[in-house]
Design a protein around this motif. Structure first.
Motif, PDB file in Angstrom:
ATOM      1  N   VAL A  86       1.488  -1.007  -0.306  1.00 34.65           N
ATOM      2  CA  VAL A  86       0.140   0.275   0.087  1.00 34.65           C
ATOM      3  C   VAL A  86       0.864   0.942  -0.145  1.00 34.65           C
ATOM      4  CG1 VAL A  86      -1.630   1.329   1.123  1.00 34.65           C
ATOM      5  CG2 VAL A  86      -2.111  -0.596   1.128  1.00 34.65           C
ATOM      6  N   ALA A  87       2.075   1.337   0.595  1.00 38.09           N
ATOM      7  CA  ALA A  87       2.513   2.495   1.121  1.00 38.09           C
ATOM      8  C   ALA A  87       3.152   2.482  -0.501  1.00 38.09           C
ATOM      9  CB  ALA A  87       4.038   2.245   1.617  1.00 38.09           C
ATOM     10  N   VAL A  88       3.988   1.553  -0.896  1.00 43.14           N
ATOM     11  CA  VAL A  88       4.145   1.840  -2.493  1.00 43.14           C
ATOM     12  C   VAL A  88       3.719   2.002  -3.808  1.00 43.14           C
ATOM     13  CG1 VAL A  88       5.904   1.072  -4.272  1.00 43.14           C
ATOM     14  CG2 VAL A  88       6.325   0.270  -1.449  1.00 43.14           C
ATOM     15  N   THR A  89       2.471   1.082  -3.664  1.00 40.81           N
ATOM     16  CA  THR A  89       1.497   2.106  -4.541  1.00 40.81           C
ATOM     17  C   THR A  89       0.939   2.692  -4.942  1.00 40.81           C
ATOM     18  OG1 THR A  89      -0.215   0.946  -3.883  1.00 40.81           O
ATOM     19  CG2 THR A  89       0.809  -0.654  -5.110  1.00 40.81           C
ATOM     20  N   ALA A  90       0.381   3.763  -3.450  1.00 37.35           N
ATOM     21  CA  ALA A  90      -0.011   4.713  -2.923  1.00 37.35           C
ATOM     22  C   ALA A  90       1.222   6.395  -2.943  1.00 37.35           C
ATOM     23  CB  ALA A  90      -0.580   4.367  -1.585  1.00 37.35           C
ATOM     24  N   GLY A  91       2.293   5.691  -3.115  1.00 39.30           N
ATOM     25  CA  GLY A  91       3.772   6.692  -2.631  1.00 39.30           C
ATOM     26  C   GLY A  91       3.245   7.351  -1.093  1.00 39.30           C
ATOM     27  N   GLY A  93       5.183   7.048   2.857  1.00 39.14           N
ATOM     28  CA  GLY A  93       6.027   6.348   3.539  1.00 39.14           C
ATOM     29  C   GLY A  93       4.906   5.143   4.793  1.00 39.14           C
ATOM     30  N   PRO A  94       5.559   3.934   5.032  1.00 41.12           N
ATOM     31  CA  PRO A  94       5.177   2.967   5.288  1.00 41.12           C
ATOM     32  C   PRO A  94       4.133   3.628   7.053  1.00 41.12           C
ATOM     33  CG  PRO A  94       7.021   2.289   5.486  1.00 41.12           C
ATOM     34  CD  PRO A  94       7.508   3.049   5.219  1.00 41.12           C
ATOM     35  N   ILE A  95       4.889   4.593   7.639  1.00 43.58           N
ATOM     36  CA  ILE A  95       4.462   4.830   8.893  1.00 43.58           C
ATOM     37  C   ILE A  95       3.254   5.385   8.490  1.00 43.58           C
ATOM     38  CG2 ILE A  95       4.425   6.251  10.589  1.00 43.58           C
ATOM     39  CD1 ILE A  95       7.857   4.858  11.231  1.00 43.58           C
ATOM     40  N   GLU A  96       3.107   6.367   7.818  1.00 45.16           N
ATOM     41  CA  GLU A  96       1.861   6.935   7.036  1.00 45.16           C
ATOM     42  C   GLU A  96       0.515   6.556   7.081  1.00 45.16           C
ATOM     43  OE1 GLU A  96      -0.030  10.683   6.336  1.00 45.16           O
ATOM     44  OE2 GLU A  96       1.264  10.278   7.523  1.00 45.16           O
ATOM     45  N   ALA A  97       1.306   5.235   5.964  1.00 42.67           N
ATOM     46  CA  ALA A  97      -0.055   4.401   5.304  1.00 42.67           C
ATOM     47  C   ALA A  97      -0.455   3.463   6.827  1.00 42.67           C
ATOM     48  CB  ALA A  97       0.626   3.565   4.854  1.00 42.67           C
ATOM     49  N   VAL A  98      -0.462   3.454   7.919  1.00 43.91           N
ATOM     50  CA  VAL A  98      -0.568   2.262   8.616  1.00 43.91           C
ATOM     51  C   VAL A  98      -1.083   3.599   9.326  1.00 43.91           C
ATOM     52  CG1 VAL A  98      -0.389   1.373  11.018  1.00 43.91           C
ATOM     53  CG2 VAL A  98       1.185   0.369   9.144  1.00 43.91           C
ATOM     54  N   ARG A  99      -1.035   5.015   9.780  1.00 44.60           N
ATOM     55  CA  ARG A  99      -1.307   5.988  10.494  1.00 44.60           C
ATOM     56  C   ARG A  99      -2.876   6.325   9.155  1.00 44.60           C
ATOM     57  NH1 ARG A  99      -3.238  11.229  10.626  1.00 44.60           N
ATOM     58  NH2 ARG A  99      -2.130  11.140   8.241  1.00 44.60           N
ATOM     59  N   LEU A 100      -2.757   6.261   8.155  1.00 43.37           N
ATOM     60  CA  LEU A 100      -3.703   6.656   7.674  1.00 43.37           C
ATOM     61  C   LEU A 100      -5.160   6.054   7.518  1.00 43.37           C
ATOM     62  CD1 LEU A 100      -2.506   7.752   4.754  1.00 43.37           C
ATOM     63  CD2 LEU A 100      -3.419   9.390   5.975  1.00 43.37           C
ATOM     64  N   ALA A 101      -4.476   4.869   8.301  1.00 42.78           N
ATOM     65  CA  ALA A 101      -5.793   3.246   7.854  1.00 42.78           C
ATOM     66  C   ALA A 101      -6.113   3.380   9.501  1.00 42.78           C
ATOM     67  CB  ALA A 101      -4.592   1.930   7.743  1.00 42.78           C
ATOM     68  N   THR A 102      -5.378   3.877   9.764  1.00 43.64           N
ATOM     69  CA  THR A 102      -5.956   4.448  11.398  1.00 43.64           C
ATOM     70  C   THR A 102      -6.693   4.845  11.663  1.00 43.64           C
ATOM     71  OG1 THR A 102      -3.996   2.504  12.373  1.00 43.64           O
ATOM     72  CG2 THR A 102      -5.344   3.810  14.126  1.00 43.64           C
ATOM     73  N   THR A 113      -7.674   2.974  -3.571  1.00 41.63           N
ATOM     74  CA  THR A 113      -8.646   2.564  -4.693  1.00 41.63           C
ATOM     75  C   THR A 113      -8.366   2.621  -5.372  1.00 41.63           C
ATOM     76  OG1 THR A 113     -10.926   2.465  -2.988  1.00 41.63           O
ATOM     77  CG2 THR A 113     -10.936   3.205  -5.020  1.00 41.63           C
ATOM     78  N   ASP A 114      -7.449   4.134  -5.544  1.00 38.49           N
ATOM     79  CA  ASP A 114      -7.493   4.609  -6.989  1.00 38.49           C
ATOM     80  C   ASP A 114      -5.752   3.570  -7.069  1.00 38.49           C
ATOM     81  OD1 ASP A 114      -9.434   6.713  -6.788  1.00 38.49           O
ATOM     82  OD2 ASP A 114      -7.715   8.078  -5.686  1.00 38.49           O
ATOM     83  N   ALA A 115      -4.698   3.164  -5.755  1.00 39.43           N
ATOM     84  CA  ALA A 115      -3.811   2.562  -6.408  1.00 39.43           C
ATOM     85  C   ALA A 115      -3.699   1.320  -6.688  1.00 39.43           C
ATOM     86  CB  ALA A 115      -2.625   2.339  -5.462  1.00 39.43           C
ATOM     87  N   HIS A 116      -5.344   1.190  -6.359  1.00 43.78           N
ATOM     88  CA  HIS A 116      -5.945  -0.814  -7.342  1.00 43.78           C
ATOM     89  C   HIS A 116      -5.700  -1.070  -7.882  1.00 43.78           C
ATOM     90  CE1 HIS A 116      -8.098  -4.087  -6.794  1.00 43.78           C
ATOM     91  NE2 HIS A 116      -8.300  -4.007  -7.552  1.00 43.78           N
ATOM     92  N   PRO A 117      -5.894  -0.605  -9.448  1.00 47.91           N
ATOM     93  CA  PRO A 117      -5.049  -0.741 -10.838  1.00 47.91           C
ATOM     94  C   PRO A 117      -3.541  -1.359 -10.921  1.00 47.91           C
ATOM     95  CG  PRO A 117      -6.303   1.235 -10.802  1.00 47.91           C
ATOM     96  CD  PRO A 117      -5.837   0.553  -9.249  1.00 47.91           C
ATOM     97  N   LEU A 195       0.127  -2.024 -17.310  1.00 47.82           N
ATOM     98  CA  LEU A 195       0.943  -2.772 -18.271  1.00 47.82           C
ATOM     99  C   LEU A 195       2.070  -2.610 -17.637  1.00 47.82           C
ATOM    100  CD1 LEU A 195       1.243  -3.748 -20.709  1.00 47.82           C
ATOM    101  CD2 LEU A 195       2.226  -1.648 -21.979  1.00 47.82           C
ATOM    102  N   LEU A 196       2.812  -1.246 -16.899  1.00 42.78           N
ATOM    103  CA  LEU A 196       4.353  -1.753 -16.484  1.00 42.78           C
ATOM    104  C   LEU A 196       4.488  -2.222 -14.667  1.00 42.78           C
ATOM    105  CD1 LEU A 196       7.253  -0.223 -15.891  1.00 42.78           C
ATOM    106  CD2 LEU A 196       6.242   1.699 -14.561  1.00 42.78           C
ATOM    107  N   SER A 197       3.289  -2.069 -13.406  1.00 41.57           N
ATOM    108  CA  SER A 197       3.285  -3.143 -12.841  1.00 41.57           C
ATOM    109  C   SER A 197       3.486  -4.683 -13.369  1.00 41.57           C
ATOM    110  CB  SER A 197       1.575  -2.927 -12.238  1.00 41.57           C
ATOM    111  OG  SER A 197       1.327  -1.118 -11.568  1.00 41.57           O
ATOM    112  N   GLY A 198       2.017  -5.042 -14.509  1.00 39.74           N
ATOM    113  CA  GLY A 198       1.974  -6.490 -14.794  1.00 39.74           C
ATOM    114  C   GLY A 198       3.277  -7.394 -15.060  1.00 39.74           C
ATOM    115  N   VAL A 199       4.130  -6.156 -16.352  1.00 35.90           N
ATOM    116  CA  VAL A 199       5.075  -6.484 -16.492  1.00 35.90           C
ATOM    117  C   VAL A 199       6.539  -6.650 -14.899  1.00 35.90           C
ATOM    118  CG1 VAL A 199       7.341  -6.272 -17.648  1.00 35.90           C
ATOM    119  CG2 VAL A 199       5.331  -5.317 -18.697  1.00 35.90           C
ATOM    120  N   ALA A 200       5.978  -6.172 -13.829  1.00 37.58           N
ATOM    121  CA  ALA A 200       6.554  -6.252 -12.747  1.00 37.58           C
ATOM    122  C   ALA A 200       6.553  -7.191 -11.866  1.00 37.58           C
ATOM    123  CB  ALA A 200       6.955  -4.742 -12.296  1.00 37.58           C
ATOM    124  N   GLY A 201       4.704  -7.808 -12.218  1.00 38.94           N
ATOM    125  CA  GLY A 201       4.105  -8.857 -11.632  1.00 38.94           C
ATOM    126  C   GLY A 201       5.444 -10.540 -12.103  1.00 38.94           C
TER     127      GLY A 201
END
Length: 376
Positions: A86-91, A93-102, A113-117, A195-201
């Motif tokens: 979530v942190a990488v795809t949403a741009g 930091g990991p701490i910020e991702a946890v804070r936002l989720a909480t 949702t916007d990073a889901h694709p 396309l970029l994310s799929g190639v990375a997968g």
């Protein structure tokens, strides 16, 4: 025996589900339960493979894998990795991702949702590669015989699985991703991102597979060298000093197991995104599943045999294939959690029942109940 082996897993299950109900009510309880069942189902193969390798190791290295290994599996792959994705795809930091989720669940939901694709494309292609490499392999046991025999023949073509996966990615990027769903009900063109994310997968799968192959080859070389050393020592009438080489071989076994365990953990984490974007529900459900991987591994090693349900590996991989397709479809359309979770569980249940019927038919024909082979 059952309580001694599965006691911790039962305890974690009760605590995890109770926590989910206390914090998020019946919705959280239901999603965590679905994730737990799905992870346990998909992890059966993991336990079988782990047990087949683990029984060749000394008691010391078995303990290392079952302690340090489970810490990596639960706290590393199941707890940290979803946050990292979530942190990488949403741009953020990991701490910020946890804070936002909480603290700001609405903002967090919008970002996810916007990073889901990109998440769905990366994970969908990784899972699709696992499924394709399974169905395109030659194997002795077939669940859906006519289809699997044809696919196995196609798999003889070099790079066929990669070609099919990339063709699927191009189709997804040029159709589904042109109207990717975003927060608020808007649809935007996410073709380049998908396309970029799929190639990375695909590349990530090839890297994990390459590492697994490297450790497996190294292991085979060490075992051949150990066997040659023992034979040479016996010819001159002395006992071989195998402690050092056994330790080295066990170390490579441990590394190999960790790579395999990480790959199984990875598809579980990625598959969970097809069911929910809630990182805490995901962590609880997958954490419960990881505990059962350990318990199943211990049980299979202590019993000295593998369960005779021959089609479970097939069912698990078909569930992975279904999840991969649903992830790619979810780039544009929302799929209910009951569909995404229930389909995987249904495929596992069908494979289990098919295995039971096949075993009964073998017994009725005067044969014996077959043992499970890790390769299917």
């Amino acid at each position: 025996m059952v309580w001694k082996t599965f006691g911790w897993s039962f305890g974690v299950t009760v605590v995890g589900l109770a926590t989910a109900f206390w914090l998020w009510g019946w919705e959280g309880f239901a999603v965590v339960a679905i994730l737990s069942v799905l992870e346990i189902s998909l992890s059966f193969d993991n336990a079988v493979v782990n047990a087949g390798i683990l029984k060749r190791m000394s008691a010391f290295w078995q303990k290392i894998f079952l302690t340090i290994g489970i810490l990596i599996a639960v706290f590393g792959m199941r707890l940290v990795f979803p946050v990292a994705i979530v942190a990488v795809t949403a741009g953020v930091g990991p701490i910020e991702a946890v804070r936002l989720a909480t603290d700001e669940p609405d903002t967090y939901e919008m970002m996810v949702t916007d990073a889901h694709p990109s998440i769905a494309a990366f994970g969908g292609m990784f899972l699709l590669m696992i499924f394709l490499n399974f169905v395109f392999q030659e194997r002795e046991v077939h669940w859906i015989g006519p289809l699997e025999r044809v696919l196995a023949k196609l798999g003889r073509i070099d790079g066929f699985a990669v070609g099919v996966a990339l063709a699927g990615l191009l189709l997804t990027a040029s159709t589904i991703a042109t109207h990717a769903y975003q927060h608020g009900g808007a649809h935007v063109d996410k073709s380049a991102t998908v396309l970029l994310s799929g190639v990375a997968g695909v590349l990530t799968y090839l890297l994990v597979g390459g590492l697994s192959g490297f450790f497996e080859k190294k292991l085979a070389e060490d075992e051949d060298r150990i066997a040659a050393a023992e034979e040479a020592a016996k010819r001159v009438g002395r006992q071989p000093t195998v402690a050092g080489v056994t330790g080295k071989a066990a170390f490579f076994l441990f590394l190999y197991l960790e790579v395999l365990d990480a790959s199984f953990s990875f598809d579980g984490v990625i598959g969970a995104f097809a069911i929910t974007n809630h990182i805490f529900w995901m962590a609880l459900g997958l954490g419960i599943g990881a505990m059962y991987v350990r318990s199943l591994t211990v049980f299979l090693v202590r019993e000295g045999t593998l369960d005779a349900y021959r089609y479970l590996e097939h069912g698990a991989h078909y569930a992975i294939g279904a999840l991969s397709v649903m992830l790619l479809v979810s780039i544009r359309w929302h799929l209910p959690e009951l569909v995404t979770g229930g389909l995987g569980v249904g495929l596992i249940a069908a494979a289990f029942w098919s295995s039971v019927r096949a075993n009964r038919a073998d017994v009725a024909a005067g044969g014996t109940k077959p043992t499970v082979a890790a390769g299917g």
